[in-house]
Design a protein around this motif. Structure first.
Motif, PDB file in Angstrom:
ATOM      1  N   VAL A 265       0.664  -1.187   0.082  1.00 15.42           N
ATOM      2  CA  VAL A 265      -0.017  -0.016  -0.041  1.00 15.42           C
ATOM      3  C   VAL A 265       0.819   1.164  -0.042  1.00 15.42           C
ATOM      4  CG1 VAL A 265      -1.919   1.172   1.313  1.00 15.42           C
ATOM      5  CG2 VAL A 265      -1.623  -1.361   1.377  1.00 15.42           C
ATOM      6  N   VAL A 266       0.599   2.152  -0.883  1.00 10.18           N
ATOM      7  CA  VAL A 266       1.460   3.458  -0.841  1.00 10.18           C
ATOM      8  C   VAL A 266       0.589   4.423  -0.709  1.00 10.18           C
ATOM      9  CG1 VAL A 266       2.946   4.722  -2.423  1.00 10.18           C
ATOM     10  CG2 VAL A 266       2.994   2.391  -2.737  1.00 10.18           C
ATOM     11  N   VAL A 267       0.875   5.475   0.211  1.00  9.84           N
ATOM     12  CA  VAL A 267       0.297   6.686   0.552  1.00  9.84           C
ATOM     13  C   VAL A 267       1.339   7.798   0.795  1.00  9.84           C
ATOM     14  CG1 VAL A 267      -1.630   5.570   1.920  1.00  9.84           C
ATOM     15  CG2 VAL A 267       0.472   5.792   3.120  1.00  9.84           C
ATOM     16  N   GLY A 268       0.775   8.706   0.763  1.00  8.62           N
ATOM     17  CA  GLY A 268       1.754  10.154   0.798  1.00  8.62           C
ATOM     18  C   GLY A 268       1.876  10.833   2.304  1.00  8.62           C
ATOM     19  N   ARG A 269       2.890  11.476   2.443  1.00  7.67           N
ATOM     20  CA  ARG A 269       2.804  12.259   3.772  1.00  7.67           C
ATOM     21  C   ARG A 269       3.622  13.718   3.479  1.00  7.67           C
ATOM     22  NH1 ARG A 269       6.289  14.287   7.399  1.00  7.67           N
ATOM     23  NH2 ARG A 269       8.111  13.389   6.376  1.00  7.67           N
ATOM     24  N   ARG A 270       2.761  14.733   3.475  1.00  9.78           N
ATOM     25  CA  ARG A 270       3.389  16.072   3.191  1.00  9.78           C
ATOM     26  C   ARG A 270       4.341  16.648   4.434  1.00  9.78           C
ATOM     27  NH1 ARG A 270       1.940  20.002  -0.235  1.00  9.78           N
ATOM     28  NH2 ARG A 270      -0.031  18.910  -0.662  1.00  9.78           N
ATOM     29  N   ILE A 271       5.754  16.890   3.675  1.00 12.80           N
ATOM     30  CA  ILE A 271       6.531  17.276   4.548  1.00 12.80           C
ATOM     31  C   ILE A 271       6.188  18.888   4.989  1.00 12.80           C
ATOM     32  CG2 ILE A 271       8.920  18.025   4.997  1.00 12.80           C
ATOM     33  CD1 ILE A 271       9.359  15.894   2.667  1.00 12.80           C
ATOM     34  N   ARG A 272       6.032  18.946   6.382  1.00 12.32           N
ATOM     35  CA  ARG A 272       5.605  20.289   6.961  1.00 12.32           C
ATOM     36  C   ARG A 272       5.789  20.318   8.251  1.00 12.32           C
ATOM     37  NH1 ARG A 272      -0.853  20.262   5.136  1.00 12.32           N
ATOM     38  NH2 ARG A 272      -1.437  18.355   6.622  1.00 12.32           N
ATOM     39  N   THR A 273       5.924  21.283   8.866  1.00 12.01           N
ATOM     40  CA  THR A 273       5.989  21.346  10.390  1.00 12.01           C
ATOM     41  C   THR A 273       5.164  22.562  10.830  1.00 12.01           C
ATOM     42  OG1 THR A 273       7.894  22.964  10.354  1.00 12.01           O
ATOM     43  CG2 THR A 273       8.246  20.632  10.553  1.00 12.01           C
ATOM     44  N   ASN A 274       4.539  22.333  12.100  1.00 12.85           N
ATOM     45  CA  ASN A 274       3.727  23.350  12.830  1.00 12.85           C
ATOM     46  C   ASN A 274       3.914  23.404  14.177  1.00 12.85           C
ATOM     47  OD1 ASN A 274       2.410  21.374  14.107  1.00 12.85           O
ATOM     48  ND2 ASN A 274       1.099  20.973  12.376  1.00 12.85           N
ATOM     49  N   VAL A 278       5.528  17.684  13.825  1.00 12.01           N
ATOM     50  CA  VAL A 278       5.240  16.941  12.553  1.00 12.01           C
ATOM     51  C   VAL A 278       4.076  16.082  12.757  1.00 12.01           C
ATOM     52  CG1 VAL A 278       7.366  17.309  11.764  1.00 12.01           C
ATOM     53  CG2 VAL A 278       6.949  15.214  13.147  1.00 12.01           C
ATOM     54  N   HIS A 279       3.458  15.559  11.514  1.00  9.88           N
ATOM     55  CA  HIS A 279       2.165  14.671  11.688  1.00  9.88           C
ATOM     56  C   HIS A 279       2.202  14.042  10.409  1.00  9.88           C
ATOM     57  CE1 HIS A 279       0.307  18.408   9.922  1.00  9.88           C
ATOM     58  NE2 HIS A 279      -0.325  17.471   9.615  1.00  9.88           N
ATOM     59  N   VAL A 280       1.361  12.932  10.337  1.00  4.00           N
ATOM     60  CA  VAL A 280       1.358  12.354   8.997  1.00  4.00           C
ATOM     61  C   VAL A 280      -0.035  12.245   8.186  1.00  4.00           C
ATOM     62  CG1 VAL A 280       2.870  10.384   9.798  1.00  4.00           C
ATOM     63  CG2 VAL A 280       0.345  10.073  10.159  1.00  4.00           C
ATOM     64  N   GLY A 281      -0.903  13.029   8.807  1.00  2.84           N
ATOM     65  CA  GLY A 281      -2.185  13.190   8.209  1.00  2.84           C
ATOM     66  C   GLY A 281      -3.087  12.053   8.488  1.00  2.84           C
ATOM     67  N   PRO A 282      -4.631  12.454   8.755  1.00  3.80           N
ATOM     68  CA  PRO A 282      -5.543  11.307   9.231  1.00  3.80           C
ATOM     69  C   PRO A 282      -5.605   9.929   8.180  1.00  3.80           C
ATOM     70  CG  PRO A 282      -6.809  13.117   8.228  1.00  3.80           C
ATOM     71  CD  PRO A 282      -5.317  13.499   8.029  1.00  3.80           C
TER      72      PRO A 282
END
Length: 301
Positions: A265-274, A278-282
């Motif tokens: 399974v291939v999913v994405g994660r946007r590289i960003r910080t807040n 960091v987080h991986v998205g729901p």
């Protein structure tokens, strides 16, 4: 510099499964495999305890990775397997090592009673911080699990690969994620299933029950958007058979369901910080915890 496939090894069944998966992937890619064993120093008083003395430390830092490498060389002839022993925090060391890797494979414990991952703190931190693809592999993952059943109905490593599964957001598609999935399918000589989940904008939601045709029109728009995104990739990878699925509802649920028949399974994660880190998205978070196939998280900007 030639990149390597890297597997984090800590002696657990999960990490051994990840190393086996990484060896198979290294062979598919024609790359060397590096096993990285991280020894996390313990406070001096604890280190002097009988159960954590010099003999035990030597066993973990030398014998386990050495024996694992020897076994992989026997089972995967032709794969160049090396071992690197490092000291420090596993999450920090593995994140650093991943920067120069083609990809990093880590183990995750299967959840008792239902399929899926129980993602530990180290794996979660590395996934969230690494700029390179990170693949999470269940304990007990076998080569046959990646392959379709043979005529007798039993999965076999001699059978064709199950399709690769890609979760795609047509509102923000990214070439790095799509390219990884197509490349993985091409190397496996398998098909690629692309799953896209969608929900209507809030200002449409209340009108759908009163106008069934509105739902149909929105569905057609989503299918057209998915086809448009994938069109250039179909031309770039003409040997990969692509099956598109644009489904109304939760993307995470659709991906978890489809993962039962996937090799990867291939999913994405946007590289960003807040400010909260960091987080991986729901969607990626849900897939990591509930998919029954290995999951590749591909970071992108």
């Amino acid at each position: 510099m030639v990149r390597t496939v890297v597997a984090g090894l800590d002696g657990s069944a999960e990490s051994h499964a990840a190393a086996e998966w990484a060896a198979r992937e290294a062979k598919l890619r024609g790359l060397p495999l590096k096993l990285v064993h991280v020894w996390e120093p313990v406070p001096e008083p604890i280190a002097q305890a009988p159960l954590l003395g010099a003999e035990t430390q030597q066993h973990w830092t030398e014998r386990i990775p050495r024996e694992a490498a020897d076994g992989l060389r026997l089972r995967h002839p032709g794969v160049d397997v090396s071992v690197e022993q490092l000291s420090g925090s596993p999450r920090d060391v593995l994140t650093r090592v991943a920067k120069d890797a083609e990809l990093l494979a880590l183990g995750s414990r299967g959840m008792s009673g239902i399929g899926g991952f129980l993602l530990g703190s180290v794996g979660q931190a590395v996934v969230a911080q690494s700029d390179r693809p990170v693949v999470l592999v269940r304990a007990g993952e076998q080569a046959a699990d990646e392959h379709a059943p043979d005529p007798s109905g039993i999965p076999s490593a001699a059978s064709p690969f199950r399709p690769v599964l890609l979760g795609l957001d047509t509102d923000s598609p990214h070439d790095t994620v799509i390219g990884f999935a197509f490349d993985a399918a091409a190397r496996r000589e398998s098909g690629l299933r692309v799953v896209h989940g969608w929900n209507p904008p809030p200002y449409y939601a209340y009108g759908i029950p009163a106008d069934p045709g509105l739902h149909e029109e929105l569905a057609k728009q989503q299918v057209a958007a998915l086809t448009e995104v994938l069109s250039p990739w179909r031309k770039r990878f003409p040997t990969v058979e692509v099956v598109e699925r644009s489904r109304f509802g939760s993307a995470a649920n659709h991906l978890v369901d489809a993962a039962r028949e996937a090799s990867l399974v291939v999913v994405g994660r946007r590289i960003r910080t807040n400010p909260l880190g960091v987080h991986v998205g729901p969607v990626t978070h849900a897939v990591l915890h509930h998919a029954t196939a290995p999951v590749a998280v591909v970071a992108h900007h």
